[in-house]
Design a protein around this motif. Structure first.
Motif, PDB file in Angstrom:
ATOM      1  N   SER A  19       0.819  -1.215   0.000  1.00 42.77           N
ATOM      2  CA  SER A  19       0.000   0.000   0.000  1.00 42.77           C
ATOM      3  C   SER A  19       0.855   1.269   0.000  1.00 42.77           C
ATOM      4  O   SER A  19       0.329   2.365  -0.153  1.00 42.77           O
ATOM      5  N   GLN A  20       2.176   1.110   0.197  1.00 45.02           N
ATOM      6  CA  GLN A  20       3.072   2.263   0.230  1.00 45.02           C
ATOM      7  C   GLN A  20       3.994   2.238  -0.992  1.00 45.02           C
ATOM      8  O   GLN A  20       4.246   1.196  -1.562  1.00 45.02           O
ATOM      9  N   GLY A  21       4.521   3.401  -1.345  1.00 48.10           N
ATOM     10  CA  GLY A  21       5.471   3.457  -2.460  1.00 48.10           C
ATOM     11  C   GLY A  21       4.848   3.944  -3.740  1.00 48.10           C
ATOM     12  O   GLY A  21       3.695   3.627  -4.043  1.00 48.10           O
ATOM     13  N   GLU A  22       5.627   4.702  -4.501  1.00 47.37           N
ATOM     14  CA  GLU A  22       5.159   5.270  -5.761  1.00 47.37           C
ATOM     15  C   GLU A  22       5.611   4.453  -6.968  1.00 47.37           C
ATOM     16  O   GLU A  22       5.255   4.769  -8.095  1.00 47.37           O
ATOM     17  N   SER A  23       6.415   3.413  -6.725  1.00 56.77           N
ATOM     18  CA  SER A  23       6.960   2.619  -7.835  1.00 56.77           C
ATOM     19  C   SER A  23       7.192   1.193  -7.348  1.00 56.77           C
ATOM     20  O   SER A  23       7.178   0.912  -6.139  1.00 56.77           O
ATOM     21  N   VAL A  24       7.417   0.303  -8.295  1.00 55.54           N
ATOM     22  CA  VAL A  24       7.742  -1.083  -7.954  1.00 55.54           C
ATOM     23  C   VAL A  24       9.004  -1.126  -7.103  1.00 55.54           C
ATOM     24  O   VAL A  24       9.088  -1.882  -6.128  1.00 55.54           O
TER      25      VAL A  24
END
Length: 235
Positions: free
Chosen positions: A36-41
């Motif tokens: 659910s966190q992070g803007e990218s893989v």
């Protein structure tokens, strides 16, 4: 004992794996990755690694398969095995990216309460024989409600780039599992993934759509435990 790290898919959380737990817990300790966190893989992979044991088998479902492969690239010495379920190495098409951006834009403009994934999206994620199963529909809806609007927008806008050109570099034992009635990821994508990874094994599960861990949990758990006992524990 073999430690497992379980990575869910788009708008899924640890609830995805509940039906597999009685069998998987017998293999060793379980870690539920939070995507659910992070803007990218890459950011998702780094976040998951913060809670992983020293060595583990990675199990990635759908979007989680992209994250699992990124983790295997970042720390190959820690990954004992890789299981890729109902996933692909293909990038989103231009049409898919545009559609996701449109949905994200509507969500950002909507000031009302978040109602979770649409009934249409949930039905598409299930096999035709399960698309009207009220329990399965509710499980998927509940996961999306727990994750919320901001996570949905973030995951929709996240770039889904192809890593097909990197698959030949994977050196750990790998299992690819596909669902026969998956309407979101094709059987051809799963087979291509398997063929590109050295010595990967392939399993096909009948009577299931994309949400394989919910639709056929006992069958999937049996496949995973058999493969872990054969290819990982005895190595």
């Amino acid at each position: 004992m073999t430690a497992l790290v379980l990575l869910p898919g788009l708008m899924c959380d640890a609830g995805l794996w509940q039906g597999l737990l009685p069998q998987l817990e017998a293999t060793g300790p379980l870690t539920f990755g939070d995507l659910s966190q992070g803007e990218s893989v890459e950011e998702m992979a780094a976040s998951v690694l913060e809670c992983c044991p020293p060595e583990f088998v990675l199990v990635g479902f759908s979007m989680g398969g992209f994250v699992a492969r990124e983790i295997a690239r970042q720390v190959p010495h820690r990954v004992r095995g890789l299981v890729l379920i109902a996933t692909s190495s293909a990038a989103d098409s231009v049409m898919q990216s545009q559609f996701k951006a449109t949905v994200a834009g509507k969500l950002e403009q909507d000031s009302g309460p978040f109602r979770g994934l649409s009934h249409r999206a949930i039905k598409l994620s299930l096999g035709q024989q399960h698309e009207d199963d009220p329990q399965l529909v509710q499980q998927i809806l509940d996961m999306s409600l727990r994750l919320g609007r901001e996570t949905w927008i973030r995951q929709l806008l996240m770039a889904r780039n192809s890593d097909s050109h990197l698959l030949a570099d994977i050196r750990c034992p790998t299992l690819v599992v596909a669902a026969a009635d998956d309407r979101m990821r094709s059987l051809a994508e799963s087979r291509a993934l398997c063929e590109a990874i050295p010595d990967a094994e392939f399993r096909l599960v009948e009577d299931s759509g994309h949400m394989l861990p919910l639709e056929q949990p006992q069958r999937l758990a049996a496949i995973l435990t058999e493969w872990i006992n054969t290819c990982i524990t005895r190595r």
